[in-house]
Design a protein around this motif. Structure first.
Motif, short mmCIF file in Angstrom:
data_model
loop_
_atom_site.label_atom_id
_atom_site.label_comp_id
_atom_site.label_asym_id
_atom_site.label_seq_id
_atom_site.Cartn_x
_atom_site.Cartn_y
_atom_site.Cartn_z
N GLN A 179 5.66 46.04 -32.57
CA GLN A 179 5.37 45.42 -31.28
C GLN A 179 5.02 43.94 -31.49
O GLN A 179 5.28 43.12 -30.62
CB GLN A 179 4.20 46.12 -30.59
CG GLN A 179 4.49 47.55 -30.15
CD GLN A 179 4.04 48.56 -31.19
OE1 GLN A 179 4.01 48.27 -32.37
NE2 GLN A 179 3.67 49.76 -30.75
N VAL A 180 4.43 43.63 -32.66
CA VAL A 180 4.08 42.25 -33.01
C VAL A 180 4.81 41.92 -34.32
O VAL A 180 4.54 42.55 -35.35
CB VAL A 180 2.56 42.07 -33.20
CG1 VAL A 180 2.24 40.62 -33.55
CG2 VAL A 180 1.81 42.51 -31.94
N ALA A 181 5.73 40.97 -34.26
CA ALA A 181 6.53 40.61 -35.43
C ALA A 181 6.34 39.14 -35.78
O ALA A 181 6.18 38.30 -34.90
CB ALA A 181 8.00 40.89 -35.17
N VAL A 182 6.33 38.87 -37.07
CA VAL A 182 6.23 37.49 -37.57
C VAL A 182 7.39 37.23 -38.52
O VAL A 182 7.73 38.07 -39.35
CB VAL A 182 4.90 37.26 -38.32
CG1 VAL A 182 4.86 35.84 -38.90
CG2 VAL A 182 3.71 37.49 -37.41
N LEU A 183 8.00 36.05 -38.39
CA LEU A 183 8.95 35.58 -39.39
C LEU A 183 8.50 34.19 -39.85
O LEU A 183 8.40 33.27 -39.06
CB LEU A 183 10.38 35.52 -38.83
CG LEU A 183 11.10 36.87 -38.74
CD1 LEU A 183 12.47 36.71 -38.10
CD2 LEU A 183 11.23 37.52 -40.12
N THR A 184 8.20 34.08 -41.15
CA THR A 184 7.63 32.85 -41.70
C THR A 184 8.68 31.84 -42.14
O THR A 184 8.36 30.68 -42.37
CB THR A 184 6.75 33.18 -42.90
OG1 THR A 184 7.56 33.84 -43.90
CG2 THR A 184 5.60 34.10 -42.52
N GLY A 185 9.92 32.28 -42.28
CA GLY A 185 10.98 31.38 -42.74
C GLY A 185 12.07 32.18 -43.42
O GLY A 185 11.89 33.34 -43.80
N ILE A 186 13.23 31.54 -43.57
CA ILE A 186 14.37 32.21 -44.21
C ILE A 186 14.94 31.29 -45.29
O ILE A 186 15.34 30.16 -45.01
CB ILE A 186 15.48 32.54 -43.19
CG1 ILE A 186 14.93 33.48 -42.10
CG2 ILE A 186 16.67 33.18 -43.88
CD1 ILE A 186 15.93 33.77 -40.98
N ALA A 187 14.93 31.78 -46.53
CA ALA A 187 15.53 31.06 -47.65
C ALA A 187 16.16 32.10 -48.56
O ALA A 187 15.50 33.05 -48.98
CB ALA A 187 14.49 30.24 -48.40
N PRO A 213 10.74 46.56 -27.15
CA PRO A 213 10.71 45.84 -25.87
C PRO A 213 9.28 45.57 -25.41
O PRO A 213 8.39 46.40 -25.59
CB PRO A 213 11.44 46.79 -24.92
CG PRO A 213 12.40 47.53 -25.80
CD PRO A 213 11.66 47.72 -27.10
N ASN A 214 9.08 44.38 -24.84
CA ASN A 214 7.76 43.87 -24.42
C ASN A 214 6.91 43.43 -25.61
O ASN A 214 5.73 43.08 -25.44
CB ASN A 214 6.99 44.88 -23.58
CG ASN A 214 7.72 45.25 -22.31
OD1 ASN A 214 8.25 44.37 -21.62
ND2 ASN A 214 7.79 46.53 -22.01
N GLY A 215 7.51 43.42 -26.81
CA GLY A 215 6.81 42.93 -27.98
C GLY A 215 6.90 41.42 -28.08
O GLY A 215 7.37 40.73 -27.15
N ILE A 216 6.47 40.87 -29.21
CA ILE A 216 6.45 39.43 -29.40
C ILE A 216 6.96 39.07 -30.79
O ILE A 216 6.67 39.77 -31.77
CB ILE A 216 5.02 38.85 -29.19
CG1 ILE A 216 5.03 37.32 -29.29
CG2 ILE A 216 4.02 39.47 -30.16
CD1 ILE A 216 3.70 36.67 -28.90
N LEU A 217 7.72 37.99 -30.88
CA LEU A 217 8.14 37.42 -32.15
C LEU A 217 7.43 36.08 -32.35
O LEU A 217 7.59 35.15 -31.57
CB LEU A 217 9.66 37.19 -32.19
CG LEU A 217 10.18 36.45 -33.44
CD1 LEU A 217 9.86 37.23 -34.72
CD2 LEU A 217 11.68 36.17 -33.34
N ILE A 218 6.63 36.02 -33.39
CA ILE A 218 5.92 34.80 -33.78
C ILE A 218 6.71 34.19 -34.93
O ILE A 218 6.88 34.83 -35.97
CB ILE A 218 4.48 35.15 -34.22
CG1 ILE A 218 3.72 35.82 -33.05
CG2 ILE A 218 3.74 33.92 -34.72
CD1 ILE A 218 2.49 36.59 -33.49
#
Length: 451
Positions: A179-187, A213-218
């Motif tokens: 429901q709560v997702a984080v992506l710090t970067g892509i290398a 659905p209704n979640g968040i991407l940080i």
């Protein structure tokens, strides 16, 4: 619940086994070899197998689940029997999802910074006495385990893009459905699994589409690759929270950070860690912690193990140990140290230890990554190349890959040790970067370099 682990000795597998035993489950497991600290940890909890090797007789119809580790091969006799019996077989992340299906799931992914960001969220939640489960890839002060599974309403997971198991080759983070997702970067990393950057990038697109659905991407909007991916995969049914480097100051080697008007000194430093903190804040905000509460807690965060960990220091010299090994991690770490101690000479050593880093075709990804250092060295073990069945590397190939003709390159531990001993550490910072140990270097005995 009766659970059996195939490959119980894995660094994360044995931690899950202990967590389930503590939850009250009946747990068994086997492995063809178990090393420290897994051996002692399992023994302490009565989970160390009586004998080494696979034991298909332990695979019985009464098992509720079989959890398959990455180390186990497709022809494993226990796996074969489990399939014959039609038992439920899970990879590690599939089972984590099964245990957390009714929880709020936080998944923190990205090519770099996911361990630290996960650790920051855990630290803040614990500071405020919040009940939560977790999965993290490093030792963290205040936590006796790296995996915890209870009846808590929330689980915080470090979300790895490496394959889940011998049966399930999809990345681990595809199974968490956060429901709560984080992506710090892509290398680009894991060249042995994702031979092309396009293969690697696709895994992050799939991860974004797995958010509930209704979640968040940080997400880190300062990473152009990630920003472009997010913009090209926009969904109408989730929220988006971009972040970049927050407001901060550095005075006499101490960083102070401001979030939503609240300022505090912090123990970690570098643009990458400042962004990790802001990502962690947005996660904690979703979990009900405001800026003041977050800043009060993060001020006491000292970092995850092996992430810019101080090995030794005095008034004019600091020796850091860091897990950095992929090009993006090396670049971020070395720049952070130089920015924090601009008046000091920076002496940096990097060990090529992973499959990707030892691959001559991948080496150009490191071009310029050590240029910030005043003195730079690359070490690799010929034995590591032999174990991985990779062709030999020569000095000139390594220098060309890093695009640095002044680079010191060593492949014998005694030569590296001599180089280490002969540097001048007066008014200097020594940065040792490796996912290994520089062939047995004892970090706890390096204080002799402080002259």
């Amino acid at each position: 619940m009766r659970i059996h682990f195939i490959s119980i000795g894995g660094s994360v597998m044995h931690q899950l086994a202990i967590a389930l035993k503590l939850k009250g489950y009946q747990v068994t497991g086997t492995d063809d070899d178990i090393f420290e600290p897994a051996s002692s940890n399992l023994k302490k909890h009565g989970l160390l197998p009586e004998k080494t090797g696979w034991q298909p007789e332990l695979i019985t119809p009464g098992l509720d689940a079989v959890i398959l580790g990455m180390h186990a091969r497709i022809d494993n006799p226990e796996l074969i029997k489990a399939r014959e019996l039609g038992l439920p077989i899970y990879s590690f992340p599939e089972y984590i999802y099964k245990e957390s299906i009714h929880k709020t799931r936080v998944a923190i992914g990205g090519s770099h910074g996911k361990t630290t960001t996960t650790s920051m969220v855990m630290h803040v939640l614990q500071f405020h006495h919040k009940a939560f489960d977790y999965l993290v890839g490093a030792a963290l002060e205040g936590f006796s385990q790296s995996v915890n599974i209870t009846d808590a309403p929330t689980i915080v997971c470090e979300a790895d893009e490496y394959p889940a198991s011998a049966l399930e080759r999809r990345p681990k983070f595809h199974f968490l459905h956060p429901q709560v997702a984080v992506l710090t970067g892509i290398a680009w990393d894991h060249i042995n699994v994702f031979p092309k950057f396009s293969n690697y990038l696709e895994q992050f697109e799939i991860f974004i589409n797995k958010i509930i659905p209704n979640g968040i991407l940080i997400y880190n909007e300062s990473d152009e690759t990630l920003k472009s991916l997010v913009e090209s995969t926009k969904r109408d049914d989730i929220r988006y929270q971009p972040y970049s480097v927050p407001v901060h100051e550095i005075n006499n080697g101490v960083t102070s950070l401001t979030i939503e008007g609240i300022t505090s000194d912090i123990n970690v430093f570098g643009h990458h860690n400042l962004m990790n903190i802001l990502a962690a804040y947005y996660v904690c905000k979703e979990l009900g912690i405001d800026a003041r509460g977050f800043m009060e807690a993060i001020a006491s965060f000292k970092g995850a193990a092996k992430r810019l960990e101080i090995v030794a220091q005095n008034k004019h010299t600091t020796i850091f140990r860091d897990f950095a090994h992929a090009p993006s991690k090396v670049n971020a770490t070395i720049r952070a140290v130089k920015e924090q101690f601009p008046e000091r000479q920076l002496i940096a050593a990097l060990e090529l230890h992973t499959y990707s880093s030892l691959n001559r075709d991948f080496l150009p990804q490191y071009a310029g990554s050590l240029d910030v250092a005043n003195v730079a060295c690359v070490y690799y073990s010929r034995h590591a190349l032999e174990i991985k069945k990779m062709p030999p590397l020569d000095v000139e190939t390594v220098k060309a890959g890093f695009n640095n003709p002044d680079l010191f390159v060593f492949s014998k531990p005694e030569d590296f040790k001599t180089w280490l001993d002969n540097n001048d550490y007066q008014n200097a910072t020594l940065l040792l970067m490796s996912s290994g140990t520089f062939d047995g270097l004892n970090y706890n005995e390096l204080d002799y370099l402080l002259k």
